[in-house]
Write a protein that holds these residues in place. Structure first.
Motif, mmCIF file in Angstrom:
data_model
loop_
_atom_site.group_PDB
_atom_site.id
_atom_site.type_symbol
_atom_site.label_atom_id
_atom_site.label_comp_id
_atom_site.label_asym_id
_atom_site.label_seq_id
_atom_site.Cartn_x
_atom_site.Cartn_y
_atom_site.Cartn_z
ATOM 1 N N GLU A 167 29.131 -53.352 -8.382
ATOM 2 C CA GLU A 167 27.682 -53.192 -8.409
ATOM 3 C C GLU A 167 27.023 -54.434 -7.834
ATOM 4 O O GLU A 167 27.569 -55.542 -7.915
ATOM 5 N N SER A 168 25.840 -54.250 -7.271
ATOM 6 C CA SER A 168 25.084 -55.383 -6.749
ATOM 7 C C SER A 168 24.290 -56.025 -7.879
ATOM 8 O O SER A 168 23.917 -55.380 -8.855
ATOM 9 N N LEU A 169 24.054 -57.322 -7.745
ATOM 10 C CA LEU A 169 23.306 -58.080 -8.740
ATOM 11 C C LEU A 169 22.337 -58.989 -8.002
ATOM 12 O O LEU A 169 22.750 -59.837 -7.207
ATOM 13 N N SER A 170 21.058 -58.816 -8.254
ATOM 14 C CA SER A 170 20.039 -59.583 -7.545
ATOM 15 C C SER A 170 19.533 -60.722 -8.422
ATOM 16 O O SER A 170 18.847 -60.505 -9.414
ATOM 17 N N LEU A 171 19.916 -61.940 -8.054
ATOM 18 C CA LEU A 171 19.438 -63.141 -8.752
ATOM 19 C C LEU A 171 18.980 -64.170 -7.723
ATOM 20 O O LEU A 171 19.332 -65.337 -7.780
ATOM 21 N N GLY A 172 18.200 -63.707 -6.763
ATOM 22 C CA GLY A 172 17.778 -64.582 -5.685
ATOM 23 C C GLY A 172 18.739 -64.555 -4.523
ATOM 24 O O GLY A 172 18.458 -65.098 -3.459
ATOM 25 N N GLY A 173 19.897 -63.914 -4.709
ATOM 26 C CA GLY A 173 20.880 -63.773 -3.644
ATOM 27 C C GLY A 173 21.348 -62.338 -3.575
ATOM 28 O O GLY A 173 20.684 -61.421 -4.055
ATOM 29 N N LYS A 174 22.504 -62.122 -2.971
ATOM 30 C CA LYS A 174 23.066 -60.779 -2.843
ATOM 31 C C LYS A 174 24.450 -60.759 -3.471
ATOM 32 O O LYS A 174 25.464 -60.595 -2.795
ATOM 33 N N ILE A 204 31.657 -62.450 -9.930
ATOM 34 C CA ILE A 204 30.502 -62.261 -9.051
ATOM 35 C C ILE A 204 30.761 -63.008 -7.750
ATOM 36 O O ILE A 204 31.206 -64.161 -7.765
ATOM 37 N N GLU A 205 30.484 -62.337 -6.642
ATOM 38 C CA GLU A 205 30.697 -62.946 -5.326
ATOM 39 C C GLU A 205 29.446 -62.806 -4.480
ATOM 40 O O GLU A 205 28.830 -61.741 -4.433
ATOM 41 N N GLU A 206 29.071 -63.893 -3.837
ATOM 42 C CA GLU A 206 27.986 -63.874 -2.867
ATOM 43 C C GLU A 206 28.566 -64.098 -1.474
ATOM 44 O O GLU A 206 29.638 -64.696 -1.333
ATOM 45 N N PRO A 207 27.873 -63.627 -0.429
ATOM 46 C CA PRO A 207 28.386 -63.798 0.935
ATOM 47 C C PRO A 207 28.694 -65.259 1.254
ATOM 48 O O PRO A 207 27.930 -66.156 0.904
ATOM 49 N N LEU A 208 29.848 -65.491 1.866
ATOM 50 C CA LEU A 208 30.289 -66.810 2.325
ATOM 51 C C LEU A 208 30.566 -67.782 1.175
ATOM 52 O O LEU A 208 30.647 -68.990 1.387
ATOM 53 N N GLU A 238 32.924 -68.495 -2.632
ATOM 54 C CA GLU A 238 34.071 -68.089 -3.432
ATOM 55 C C GLU A 238 33.596 -67.322 -4.670
ATOM 56 O O GLU A 238 32.574 -67.675 -5.267
ATOM 57 N N PRO A 239 34.306 -66.259 -5.057
ATOM 58 C CA PRO A 239 33.931 -65.542 -6.285
ATOM 59 C C PRO A 239 34.035 -66.452 -7.504
ATOM 60 O O PRO A 239 34.865 -67.365 -7.542
ATOM 61 N N MET A 240 33.193 -66.190 -8.501
ATOM 62 C CA MET A 240 33.213 -66.954 -9.742
ATOM 63 C C MET A 240 33.218 -66.001 -10.928
ATOM 64 O O MET A 240 32.610 -64.924 -10.865
ATOM 65 N N PRO A 241 33.889 -66.371 -12.027
ATOM 66 C CA PRO A 241 33.779 -65.565 -13.249
ATOM 67 C C PRO A 241 32.311 -65.412 -13.638
ATOM 68 O O PRO A 241 31.509 -66.342 -13.484
ATOM 69 N N CYS A 242 31.959 -64.241 -14.137
ATOM 70 C CA CYS A 242 30.550 -63.872 -14.300
ATOM 71 C C CYS A 242 29.708 -64.898 -15.048
ATOM 72 O O CYS A 242 28.631 -65.285 -14.605
ATOM 73 N N TRP A 243 30.199 -65.359 -16.218
ATOM 74 C CA TRP A 243 29.335 -66.213 -17.033
ATOM 75 C C TRP A 243 29.377 -67.672 -16.597
ATOM 76 O O TRP A 243 28.472 -68.428 -16.915
ATOM 77 N N LEU A 244 30.377 -68.080 -15.835
ATOM 78 C CA LEU A 244 30.325 -69.389 -15.189
ATOM 79 C C LEU A 244 29.316 -69.351 -14.046
ATOM 80 O O LEU A 244 28.595 -70.321 -13.798
ATOM 81 N N TYR A 245 29.255 -68.226 -13.355
ATOM 82 C CA TYR A 245 28.285 -68.054 -12.274
ATOM 83 C C TYR A 245 26.858 -68.082 -12.816
ATOM 84 O O TYR A 245 25.968 -68.721 -12.246
#
Length: 257
Positions: A150-157, A187-191, A193-200
């Motif tokens: 799913e997508s998550l909008s927090l100022g990014g994509k 959670i991963e944003e373009p360009l 590295e993915p991060m665990p959700c709550w660390l992100y």
């Protein structure tokens, strides 16, 4: 990223239907001496920062092999670095060895920093303890599907997805058994590295039904070999069909095996 090492397996106590003498002996020993449990050891190269998602309520050991080392931690609730790691009742600092966290809480997500006696960093663990009570469980053999991205909008994509661990061993040999694998919310944003959700997310208060860990179960059939002594003849977790929640049936068990 670091590697996990399985350690110290202890079977559940005998069921009530077995010898009363054995049951009584187990209870006496459990109150007399601290029993070793089952935990995963998360290794990380010296002078490095390692990031990992884990499940809450399952013990983990964070090594730091340095004489006279000190631990600091930073929780993801916006607090500052603290030297009071040992004040938590479920955390044991083992001198010159590491930290054992028993039944970690989701609120203990954060950075665990070990430095030597000269104040230099030895290792830093960035751990996301994802809530085991929200575990989404599916059975592959029944055609049940894992959670979708799913997508998550927090100022990014950002994209929320599950990063799966390898399948664990079959729980029996010589007959039909089951195996399972664990997946963690990332959670991963373009360009990036993915991060665990709550660390992100850090201290941001965001809720989504997609942001949860997963467990997938599947049928398996493996032959018995000389190594069958490693197989565990009991399940260490149970699933409530009504709610889909999972819990450990052995007080010293772990969902990691």
């Amino acid at each position: 990223m670091g590697d996990f090492t399985m350690a110290s397996v202890v079977p559940c106590p005998p069921p009530q239907s077995q010898s009363t003498m054995l049951t009584t002996l187990w209870l006496l020993l459990s109150f007399a001496v601290p029993l070793p449990g089952f935990y995963v050891s998360f290794s990380c190269p010296n002078e490095k920062q390692c990031q990992r998602a884990l499940l809450s309520d399952n013990d983990v050991f964070l090594p730091c092999n340095s004489s006279g080392s000190q631990w600091y931690f930073f929780l993801q609730d916006g607090t500052s670095w603290s030297h009071t790691l040992s004040s938590a009742s479920n955390i044991e600092i083992i001198p010159d060895s590491g930290v054992l966290i028993q039944s970690p809480l989701p609120s203990q997500t954060g950075f665990y920093h070990c430095q030597d006696k000269d104040g230099l960093q030895v290792v830093q663990y960035e751990i996301d303890f994802q809530d085991v009570s929200t575990l989404h469980i599916t059975h592959k053999g029944l055609g049940q599907k894992p959670l979708r991205n799913e997508s998550l909008s927090l100022g990014g994509k950002g994209i929320v997805f599950t990063r799966w661990e390898p399948w664990q061993d079959c729980n029996r040999c010589g007959g039909l058994g089951e195996r399972k694998r664990l997946g963690y919310c990332y959670i991963e944003e373009p360009l990036q590295e993915p991060m665990p959700c709550w660390l992100y997310l850090g201290g941001r208060k965001v809720w989504s039904s997609r942001m949860r860990p997963e467990m997938q179960v599947d049928a398996c059939h493996v032959p018995c070999t000389a190594l069958t002594s490693d197989y565990v003849p009991f399940d260490n977790f149970e699933i409530t069909e009504e709610s889909g929640s999972v819990w450990l049936t052995c007080p010293l068990g772990s969902v990691y095996r």
